[in-house]
Design a protein around this motif. Structure first.
Motif, mmCIF file in Angstrom:
data_model
loop_
_atom_site.group_PDB
_atom_site.id
_atom_site.type_symbol
_atom_site.label_atom_id
_atom_site.label_comp_id
_atom_site.label_asym_id
_atom_site.label_seq_id
_atom_site.Cartn_x
_atom_site.Cartn_y
_atom_site.Cartn_z
ATOM 1 N N GLY A 1 18.479 -3.789 2.710
ATOM 2 C CA GLY A 1 18.583 -3.948 4.157
ATOM 3 C C GLY A 1 18.191 -5.350 4.574
ATOM 4 N N PHE A 2 17.130 -5.439 5.354
ATOM 5 C CA PHE A 2 16.693 -6.749 5.852
ATOM 6 C C PHE A 2 16.268 -7.669 4.717
ATOM 7 C CE2 PHE A 2 15.561 -6.608 10.609
ATOM 8 C CZ PHE A 2 16.788 -6.033 10.875
ATOM 9 N N ALA A 3 15.585 -7.125 3.720
ATOM 10 C CA ALA A 3 14.973 -7.996 2.704
ATOM 11 C C ALA A 3 16.013 -8.934 2.106
ATOM 12 C CB ALA A 3 14.320 -7.151 1.621
ATOM 13 N N ILE A 4 17.101 -8.350 1.618
ATOM 14 C CA ILE A 4 18.097 -9.187 0.954
ATOM 15 C C ILE A 4 18.841 -10.038 1.988
ATOM 16 C CG2 ILE A 4 20.105 -9.169 -0.549
ATOM 17 C CD1 ILE A 4 17.474 -8.384 -1.878
ATOM 18 N N PRO B 1 16.868 -0.338 11.030
ATOM 19 C CA PRO B 1 15.655 -1.061 10.652
ATOM 20 C C PRO B 1 14.435 -0.484 11.350
ATOM 21 C CG PRO B 1 16.966 -2.362 12.166
ATOM 22 C CD PRO B 1 17.781 -1.162 11.823
ATOM 23 N N THR B 2 13.298 -0.591 10.707
ATOM 24 C CA THR B 2 12.055 -0.139 11.320
ATOM 25 C C THR B 2 11.296 -1.356 11.843
ATOM 26 O OG1 THR B 2 10.755 -0.425 9.323
ATOM 27 C CG2 THR B 2 11.925 1.656 9.575
ATOM 28 N N ARG B 3 10.213 -1.099 12.521
ATOM 29 C CA ARG B 3 9.430 -2.230 13.054
ATOM 30 C C ARG B 3 8.915 -3.088 11.910
ATOM 31 N NH1 ARG B 3 4.312 1.428 14.230
ATOM 32 N NH2 ARG B 3 5.616 2.355 15.827
ATOM 33 N N TRP B 4 8.777 -2.476 10.717
ATOM 34 C CA TRP B 4 8.245 -3.283 9.604
ATOM 35 C C TRP B 4 9.316 -4.178 9.024
ATOM 36 C CZ3 TRP B 4 3.569 -3.712 10.351
ATOM 37 C CH2 TRP B 4 2.828 -2.642 10.859
ATOM 38 N N ASP B 5 10.574 -3.772 9.136
ATOM 39 C CA ASP B 5 11.649 -4.701 8.759
ATOM 40 C C ASP B 5 11.531 -5.969 9.589
ATOM 41 O OD1 ASP B 5 13.386 -3.462 6.753
ATOM 42 O OD2 ASP B 5 13.631 -1.883 8.242
ATOM 43 N N TRP B 6 11.378 -5.762 10.897
ATOM 44 C CA TRP B 6 11.302 -6.927 11.795
ATOM 45 C C TRP B 6 10.045 -7.735 11.538
ATOM 46 C CZ3 TRP B 6 15.455 -8.473 14.126
ATOM 47 C CH2 TRP B 6 16.452 -7.546 14.442
ATOM 48 N N ALA B 7 8.936 -7.030 11.349
ATOM 49 C CA ALA B 7 7.671 -7.748 11.150
ATOM 50 C C ALA B 7 7.774 -8.671 9.946
ATOM 51 C CB ALA B 7 6.539 -6.748 10.954
ATOM 52 N N THR B 8 8.346 -8.160 8.863
ATOM 53 C CA THR B 8 8.431 -8.988 7.657
ATOM 54 C C THR B 8 9.323 -10.194 7.908
ATOM 55 O OG1 THR B 8 8.513 -6.825 6.597
ATOM 56 C CG2 THR B 8 8.646 -8.759 5.174
ATOM 57 N N TYR B 9 10.431 -9.957 8.603
ATOM 58 C CA TYR B 9 11.359 -11.053 8.870
ATOM 59 C C TYR B 9 10.691 -12.131 9.724
ATOM 60 C CZ TYR B 9 15.426 -13.486 10.796
ATOM 61 O OH TYR B 9 16.323 -14.436 11.191
ATOM 62 N N ALA C 1 0.826 -1.203 0.000
ATOM 63 C CA ALA C 1 0.000 0.000 0.000
ATOM 64 C C ALA C 1 0.866 1.260 0.000
ATOM 65 C CB ALA C 1 -0.916 -0.001 1.217
ATOM 66 N N LYS C 2 1.962 1.234 0.767
ATOM 67 C CA LYS C 2 2.702 2.482 0.980
ATOM 68 C C LYS C 2 4.022 2.547 0.243
ATOM 69 C CE LYS C 2 0.795 3.761 5.452
ATOM 70 N NZ LYS C 2 0.528 5.196 5.154
ATOM 71 N N GLY C 3 4.668 1.409 0.050
ATOM 72 C CA GLY C 3 5.960 1.428 -0.622
ATOM 73 C C GLY C 3 7.071 0.982 0.311
ATOM 74 N N VAL C 4 8.220 0.673 -0.273
ATOM 75 C CA VAL C 4 9.329 0.127 0.515
ATOM 76 C C VAL C 4 9.860 1.140 1.520
ATOM 77 C CG1 VAL C 4 10.124 -1.616 -1.112
ATOM 78 C CG2 VAL C 4 10.852 0.752 -1.374
ATOM 79 N N GLY C 5 9.353 2.372 1.447
ATOM 80 C CA GLY C 5 9.798 3.367 2.415
ATOM 81 C C GLY C 5 9.457 3.000 3.843
ATOM 82 N N ILE C 6 8.540 2.061 4.033
ATOM 83 C CA ILE C 6 8.210 1.697 5.420
ATOM 84 C C ILE C 6 9.380 0.955 6.057
ATOM 85 C CG2 ILE C 6 5.770 1.534 4.841
ATOM 86 C CD1 ILE C 6 6.028 -1.516 5.121
ATOM 87 N N TRP C 7 10.317 0.508 5.244
ATOM 88 C CA TRP C 7 11.517 -0.134 5.790
ATOM 89 C C TRP C 7 12.572 0.922 6.070
ATOM 90 C CZ3 TRP C 7 11.712 -4.527 1.579
ATOM 91 C CH2 TRP C 7 10.716 -5.465 1.864
ATOM 92 N N GLY C 8 13.657 0.489 6.654
ATOM 93 C CA GLY C 8 14.694 1.451 7.027
ATOM 94 C C GLY C 8 15.663 1.774 5.911
ATOM 95 N N ILE C 9 15.460 1.159 4.754
ATOM 96 C CA ILE C 9 16.433 1.357 3.676
ATOM 97 C C ILE C 9 16.447 2.803 3.214
ATOM 98 C CG2 ILE C 9 16.548 -0.968 2.770
ATOM 99 C CD1 ILE C 9 14.239 -0.264 0.943
#
Lengths: 991, 462, 182
Positions: free
Chosen positions: B82-85, B413-421, B67-75
């Protein structure tokens, strides 16, 4: 967390010695390993995380996008002014859709103006360029570049308001007529007009006419960021207020007494070009002028200095006394207070000046004390510079008054209840008047208060009537350049809202209240124009953007004998010194609602979206504060909380604060950010004074800068530099230090670029780091504003940035500016890793970016050693606000969420030129294409062109021995290269 | 990889790999009953619902992401990954053990593999599924992911075959496909068993469908054996190639700290390292809960531990080599990158990962440690954490401080980085326990071959 | 061999054994007797049986080889076509035909195609999926997938004789002998 470790200077120095030789240090906090910095550093794991809803920043960001309603539908129609206006190159009937027209006008600011050619697409002004015929020589500053956004600012006031109720102009006319009638009886004794500095002959004429009708009425002027003390200084030394103009072409030795003449103040654009023209080292020609700068806070001018000495503002005056004495100028036998910091310099500088009689120049800073100006005058006189490098003319102002006295009188009258009708035409005195006058409260004592302004601001709030003013791009008017040259300002677009110009409001006080601005201006000049053929003359003047021979004539002035005697000895020098300066981006606060300027990284500090209390490392250490701590500044009983920013090269014992922040009614963008330094600014110490106390009251303020590390690691080939002497001794000194692998050194055949091969060369010796190119790029390429929080997250979108690096000692480092656009590498690392061919190479060597093919893996950015790629982490571009749509450059895609973007060398301009050339069956001429950054650069530091043509300027620059590629050892084959930064230090001092 | 073979080979010893006393019948019944029983153990319920809860978290954060874009992550710029890769590489790595066990150990005729290969392969599939999500999620415009594949299109544009990301697409999808085929082929005889033993006609119908009419004919077995050998032969180079290709994502780039030639073996070793750690993390509780100690014996744990030790040593060696080359090359950027890693903003993460990956495994030298399942379990967890950190450090520190100091910036990292992980861990548990409940977690027919009764007595010939 | 035109009344006769050794011996016996249409069913692969029953070498390796070669060619040619013929474009100054960078995908597709053909080949050679087969008509045959070993002589065998064959199988001391209905 334990109490922050103090920034321990000895320790820092020790570290400096250790860390890979004294070259290598990253940023002060890093060196000192303060907790504040480790805070920043040790956030691998989130302390406070969420970005998507972090209140402040995101809200700001939404704000930037928001506020659209009033303009719905407006984007559709083309709004040509009804009057006949003259296009710069073609007549409007030749208007071809898709072909921009350029119209000449000017942007007045303070006691000067910048000549402009405004690019207009189907009647929408979209981009500001400089007018080469104007004294500003075709360059622009950040204010001019950003002003086009100010025109379309959705927060501009859009209707008349009486006590907040929307009214019609006729309603206002009725009110004002009554008020004026009432004044007739008493000769206008209760009528007051408050304006900013006026250079417009027409406006001056109108006011004078009115004062004739109402002899008892008064005209007051107040503009907070004027060179108030320059006039005083002139009166002191020369017995009359004069306008001082410099000619740097003839100056071999320049001493700047806290004057940022290269980047701010009247004429700075012209001076920057003249200055650069004397430093352009081309292989045979190695002559270079020499610049000494003494100043408290590093300025762009300071970065260009061959010798820069950080001094408290008050010490600058002492320095001036000593220097004047050493040169032998008339100081009434007075010397400066001895000061170890500069005494060892005085002799050398004095000798240098004397060696260059008539070819030297001493420039006093606008904000410096009258004494400094007087001393500059007397030194220039003594050195025989007057008439050569210094020219005196009448003041550019229509009515040069002591503005401090002027506003003081007004306040006194208001307090006495003597003001029945107060017209505030422009300006925002409630916000920026000297604090001790209590303007806000006393204003309420005026019976009828009318305020004309672009925004409904702090002053409008307290006035009965708020009148929307037309933006200068909507206005028929006139103004003078720093040398007096007149420009007729023609509107590029009919007023977007129900605005009226100053002229149109003033005429409402007369017997013909409905005259359009066009008639007012034109009729005034028809009266001035003596010759016949007025119409033809008028058309030419409007067309050219300058009125011939209106530059003020030079006048001869004599130095008053014994002027120095009258001067008092310096007052108490207790406590810290507080130094007020206009903000490099929002100036005196008038641009606070301009997103481009808010996000514009200030030269050197690289701070955005804030002002701060700048202080030297030593002072910070003494006060036990680090960057982003909060201090309470206390001065004359006024208190103010400000975030600290430690600035290497700042003078010890003083604190610099920038004006223009802490606005309470600026608009969605500019309201309530930063702190309002006007709250401590008193009329008898407008620029600097002692007696400041600073105490730490907090920490962790989010002070956002675009560059966290300013290290210049000379083992990395980032900035190549040399003293001119070294270069003369060995012209290859640069190329020997920068290593570029030879072309043959590859297995790959490589691609031929036989027709055009676009390239760019940037002269680091010329670049002052003023940053005009950054804003120009933003305007040209529809670059989005992201807001403070997103900048904090490292997501600013500037395609072109100006890096600043410190080299050497942290108390007084050499400072280097480096504009970094895309390097357009021939072996582009970014292209190789893109999985979808969204970025690839054009046949002319451009590194193209295909937005609608990009899927946003960000791999290209990771692999870009220059980090010039920018990514739309969210939907940053405003797709909704109609007025902002009007501003967009139709030749450039507005990017959407999730795509990468980058500098394209303004490919839209390249293609337009190529199409023209093909139509005329010729090749593109050298200089025919100017990138936005190049076009606006005052110092002509950026040159773009076809490197296949050996005679092109860019090819010749690249042929220079000082030419080098950034990180060339990576074999990326950058098309953008740099000319090394050369300095011309005085051997006497270096020794 | 040559380095660990001797370690495995020395395991060729007569001592039986599964406990005595089992018959064809009891083996079959014990394994099949886990699936065919009506009763579901509480342990399963707990793990499954934990997984399911985290899976919901994943869906939530992914919805937000789209909905919002990868900006919700800390990258940010410069840290574009960041976390994704990091998670992608971590999961892929874990996904290596399965195929390694079933393919390479098969070729090396390591019989002890027979009782752990099935769930190891399943683990591989699910790990690869988790890994596969990230390259898609981390895209700025994920709805265009299919542009990564070559297909005829009106735009006339195709993928850029020089990009390691496209190599990833091919490598990972191939790996996923082959692993699945291998796993399914391995299942067929057991599906037949379930078909024949299921009492519930629905179950019989489904298993029968999946078994495709397998009837244990000698002719089937004849082709079957060839097929599994061939698949093993194909999967072996594949499994080694996958992480090699993943490491190309970094080695092909010119980022200091990424751009080095020994990443492929280093990454493969790391992959097997974390893979076996995950095998142990799963096997140790399972055998306890389902009483499979007789089938998954101390010997299995011991061998897995030894493989971990071996690969752990390779990884440790790689760290040394990395540092050495950075220093020896005299390249200012390389050495600065390593220096920043060790002393810079991420020093904490770096030294912690060294502790996890190099110091911790040293305890596996001791038989006493290898003999204690609980200790092994903990050690494996430590290794998993360490390997995740390794990828994080490689990716983030290199990007955060590369060439131009002016652009250096720290990743948070943001909380969404962790949530996805955490979400993908949920997905993994969810799928894995589904598998435990619905399919035989141990290859029944292969275990049968391990029984002494399976030998053909020679005196039979007369 | 000759194929009976008429469909025999039953599919064949099946004997059930307790352990692999018995089965192998039985199968050897049956071969010795000249039975050719034999099939054995075991809960796990027994290599000896293949020899005993003289099963031909599996054609699977050849199929896989062809699949692999096909995959490799596909991979390389696809990349060559796209980068050199279909859409030649300057990417980072690298040559259009940068073969070293094609290796990975070529390799991966080789494996992929080979693996797929291996599995399809297996199914094909085993004639799977097969929704119905007579042997399942023997109730105890379900144990073939658990613990029992079966030998089946098909009625299509030239030597097959309902009575004689059953007697023969009985002589091998199986657990039980059953007729396999169609």
């Amino acid at each position: 967390m334990s109490a922050p470790k103090k920034l321990d200077l000895p320790a820092v120095r020790a570290l400096l010695e250790k860390a890979h030789g004294r070259d290598y240090w990253r940023s002060l906090e890093d060196l000192a390993e303060t907790d504040a910095f480790q805070d920043l550093m040790h956030r691998e794991f989130p302390r406070y995380a969420s970005e998507w809803e972090d209140g402040e920043g995101r809200r700001n960001f939404i704000k930037l996008m928001g506020a659209s309603l009033a303009l719905a539908g407006l984007s559709a129609c083309t709004r040509q002014p009804t009057e006949y206006i003259n296009p710069y190159v073609r007549q409007p009937e030749e208007l071809v859709p898709g072909r921009p027209l350029f119209f000449a006008t000017a942007m007045p600011l303070g006691a000067s103006s910048t000549g402009l050619l405004v690019e207009s697409h189907e009647g929408r002004p979209t981009k500001i360029e400089g007018n080469p015929d104007h004294p500003s020589l075709g360059a622009c500053d950040v204010y001019a570049q950003a002003s086009v956004l100010g025109l379309y600012d959705p927060d501009r006031s859009q209707a008349l308001a009486e006590e907040g109720e929307i009214r019609s102009w006729s309603a206002f006319l009725e009110t004002i007529r009554q008020a004026v009638e009432a004044q007739k009886a008493k000769q206008g004794a209760g009528l007051r007009i408050l304006t900013e500095t006026v250079t417009s002959p027409t406006m001056a004429d109108q006011i004078k006419g009115m004062l004739a009708a109402f002899p008892a009425a008064r005209w007051h002027q107040w503009e907070p960021a004027m060179a108030h003390s320059a006039a005083a200084g002139a009166r002191l030394a020369l017995g009359q207020p004069v306008n001082t103009i410099y000619d740097l072409r003839g100056a071999d030795v320049i001493v700047s007494l806290d004057a940022d003449f290269l980047a701010s103040g009247p004429g700075s654009l012209r001076y920057a070009r003249q200055f650069a023209s004397r430093r352009r080292v081309r292989d045979s020609q190695t002559g270079m002028n020499r610049l000494y700068v003494v100043e408290p806070m590093p300025t762009p001018t300071g970065t260009k200095a061959d010798h820069r000495l950080p001094l408290r503002a008050a010490d600058v005056e002492q320095f001036a006394w000593s220097l004047a004495a050493a040169v032998g100028a008339d100081t009434g036998g007075r010397k400066g207070i001895p000061n170890a910091a500069f005494d060892k310099w005085i002799g050398a500088i004095a000798r240098d000046l004397q060696r260059h009689r008539g070819a030297s120049l001493v420039i006093a800073g606008e904000q410096q004390s009258p004494a400094v100006h007087a001393l500059a005058h007397s030194m220039n006189a003594l050195l025989g510079n007057v008439g050569k490098t210094v020219v005196y003319t009448e003041s550019v102002e229509a009515n040069p008054v002591d503005q401090v006295a002027s506003i003081y009188d007004l306040v006194k009258d208001m307090d006495a209840g003597a003001v029945d009708l107060l017209l505030i035409l422009g300006g925002n005195p409630v916000y920026d008047a000297p604090v001790e006058l209590g303007f806000r409260d006393r204003l309420k004592k005026a019976t009828l208060r009318v305020h004309l302004s672009l925004h409904e601001d702090e002053t409008s709030e307290l006035c009965h009537w708020h009148l929307p003013m037309t933006h200068y791009l909507e206005t028929w008017s006139d103004c003078r350049a720093h040398d007096g040259t007149v420009t007729i300002m023609q509107p590029l677009i009919a007023p977007l809202y129900a605005g009226k110009s100053v002229h149109e409001v003033l005429t409402m006080l007369t017997e013909q209240p409905e005259r359009p601005g066009y008639d007012i201006v034109k009729s005034y000049w028809s009266r001035q124009h003596t010759g016949a053929d007025f119409e033809a003359w008028w058309r030419k003047v409007v067309h050219d953007g300058i009125m011939p021979d209106t530059a003020l004539p030079a006048k001869t002035v004599a130095l008053r004998q014994g002027w120095a005697a009258s001067l008092p000895q310096p007052a108490s020098r207790q406590g810290l010194e507080i130094i007020f300066r206009p903000d490099p981006a929002v100036f005196d606060g008038r641009f606070a609602n301009n997103g481009w300027l808010q996000e514009f990284p200030r030269p050197i500090t690289q701070i955005t979206w804030d002002n701060a209390a700048f202080m030297s490392p030593a002072t910070a250490h003494e006060k036990g504060v680090v960057t982003s701590d909060l201090v309470e500044l206390e001065y004359r009983g006024y208190k103010m909380r400000a975030p600290v920013s430690i600035q290497p090269g700042h003078a010890d014992g003083c604190v610099t604060v920038h004006l223009g922040y802490g606005r309470t009614r600026a608009g969605h963008v500019g309201t309530r950010i930063g702190f309002n330094a006007y709250g401590m600014r008193t009329s008898n110490a407008l620029w600097q004074d002692f007696g400041l106390k600073a105490t730490k009251v907090g920490s962790g303020y989010l002070l956002v800068s675009i560059q966290d590390y300013h290290a210049l690691d000379t083992r990395r080939h980032i900035i190549e530099k040399a003293a001119i002497e070294e270069y003369r001794r060995n012209p290859n000194v640069i190329q020997e230090s920068a290593e570029a692998p030879p072309r043959e050194l590859t297995l790959y055949p490589g691609f031929p670029y036989d027709k055009y091969a676009w390239g760019m060369a940037i002269d680091l010796t010329a670049c002052t780091g003023c940053g005009a190119c950054v804003v120009a790029c933003q305007a040209e390429n529809n670059i989005a504003v992201v807001g403070k929080q997103e900048v904090h997250h490292g997501r600013h979108m500037h395609w072109l940035r100006v890096d600043s690096y410190y080299h050497g000692d942290i108390e007084n480092p050499e400072i280097y500016n480096q504009p970094v656009p895309c390097m357009q590498c021939e072996n582009a690392p970014c292209e190789l890793v893109c999985p979808v061919q969204a970025t690839n190479h054009s046949s002319e060597g451009l590194n193209d970016m295909i937005y609608n093919r990009c899927v946003g893996t960000r791999y290209c950015s990771n692999n870009c050693p220059y980090k010039v790629r920018r990514f739309n982490f969210f939907l940053y571009s405003d797709w909704n606000t109609p007025s902002l749509k009007l501003q967009r450059n139709p030749d450039v895609t507005v990017r959407s969420r999730g795509v990468m973007e980058k500098c394209t060398y303004c490919v839209q301009r390249i293609n337009r030129a190529k199409i023209d050339a093909e139509k005329e069956d010729r090749k593109v001429r050298d200089g025919e294409i100017q990138t936005a950054c190049q076009a606006t650069c005052p110092a002509e530091a950026i040159i773009f062109g076809n490197i296949n043509d050996p005679n092109s300027r860019v090819a010749r620059m690249k042929a220079e021995k000082t030419n080098y590629g950034l990180l060339a050892d990576l074999n990326t084959r950058p098309r953008t290269t740099y000319l090394a930064a050369l300095r011309n230090p005085n051997p006497e001092i270096e020794a | 990889m040559a380095d660990e073979r001797p370690l495995i080979d020395e395991e060729l010893q007569p001592e039986p790999v599964i406990a005595p006393g089992y018959t064809f019948g009891t083996v079959t019944d014990q394994i099949a009953s886990v699936v065919l029983t009506r009763r579901t153990p509480v342990f399963w319920m707990a793990c499954f619902s934990a997984g399911f809860a985290l899976l919901l978290l994943l869906l939530w954060s992914v919805a937000l992401l789209f909905a919002k874009g990868v900006g919700i992550w800390g990258i940010k710029i410069p840290v574009g990954w960041g976390f994704a890769i990091t998670n992608f590489v971590w999961w892929i790595g874990i996904g290596h053990a399965g195929t390694l066990i079933s393919a390479i150990l098969l070729l090396l005729n390591q019989q002890w593999r027979n009782s752990i290969n099935r769930f190891a392969e399943a683990m591989t599939l699910f790990a690869v599924a988790c890994a596969g999500m990230f390259p898609l999620l981390h895209m700025g415009r994920p709805w265009l992911f299919y542009w990564m594949f070559p297909y005829p299109n009106t735009m006339g544009v195709q993928p850029q075959f020089r990009s390691p990301l496209v190599w990833d697409v091919f490598a990972v999808s191939t790996y996923a496909t082959v692993s699945f085929l291998f796993w399914f082929v391995g299942l067929m005889p057991d599906l037949a068993t379930l078909r024949d033993r299921a009492t519930n006609r629905w179950a019989r119908g489904v298993y029968g469908m999946l078994a495709m009419g397998w009837r244990n004919s000698v002719r089937h077995w004849h082709h079957y054996e060839t097929a599994s050998l061939l698949l093993a032969g194909l999967a072996t180079p594949l499994v080694l190639s996958v992480h090699t290709v993943v490491s190309f994502d970094f080695t092909i780039a010119i980022v200091p700290g990424w751009h080095s030639t020994f990443f492929p073996p280093y990454f493969v070793a790391g992959a097997i390292y974390s893979g076996f750690a995950m095998v142990l993390v799963l096997a140790i509780p399972l055998r306890a809960v389902y009483g499979l100690e007789g089938l998954i014996t101390e010997k299995h744990l011991d061998n897995s531990a030894k493989v971990m030790l071996a690969t752990g040593l390779i990884v440790g060696y790689s760290y040394m080599l990395e540092t050495f080359t950075a220093w020896y090359s005299g390249n200012v950027y390389e050495s600065a990158a390593l220096w920043n890693r060790m002393t810079g903003p991420y020093a904490g993460a770096y030294w912690f990962l060294i502790t996890c990956n190099v110091v911790a495994p040293q305890f596996l030298w001791f038989k006493r440690v290898r003999g204690k399942p609980i200790l092994l379990f903990l050690a494996s967890l430590v290794v998993l954490v360490g390997m995740w950190l390794e990828r994080f450090v490689i990716i983030v520190t290199s990007l955060a401080q590369d060439y131009l100091p002016s652009s250096w910036r720290i990743f948070t990292p943001t909380r969404w980085d962790w949530a996805t992980y955490l979400g993908t861990i949920g997905l993994f548990l969810f799928l894995f326990f589904l598998f435990i409940r619905l399919l035989p977690m141990i290859s029944i027919f292969e275990v049968r071959t391990l029984l002494p009764q399976a030998k053909i007595e020679e005196e039979g010939q007369a | 061999m000759r194929v009976r035109s008429v469909r025999p009344p039953i599919y064949g006769v099946m004997a059930e054994f307790n352990n692999p050794t018995a089965l192998v011996n039985a199968a050897r016996e049956a071969r010795a007797r000249g039975y050719r249409r034999l099939d054995a069913y075991t809960p796990f692969p027994i290599e000896e049986l293949a020899e005993v029953l003289h099963l031909p070498k599996s054609k699977l390796p050849l199929i896989v080889l062809i699949g692999g070669i096909l995959g490799g060619l596909t991979g390389y040619l696809m990349q060559y076509y796209v980068t050199v013929i279909y859409f030649p474009i300057n990417i980072g100054g690298r040559p259009l035909h940068s073969w070293p960078m094609y290796i990975v995908i070529t390799f991966e597709l080789t494996i992929l195609f080979a693996a797929i053909s291996a599995v399809l080949g297996l199914l094909g050679l085993c004639g799977l999926p097969m929704p119905y087969h007579p042997v399942f008509n023997v109730p105890r045959f379900a144990r073939a997938s658990r613990s029992r070993f079966f030998l089946c002589i098909q009625a299509t065998d030239p030597l097959f004789d309902r009575k004689a064959t059953e007697d023969f199988l009985e002589s091998l001391e199986p657990r039980e002998v059953a007729e396999v209905a169609h």
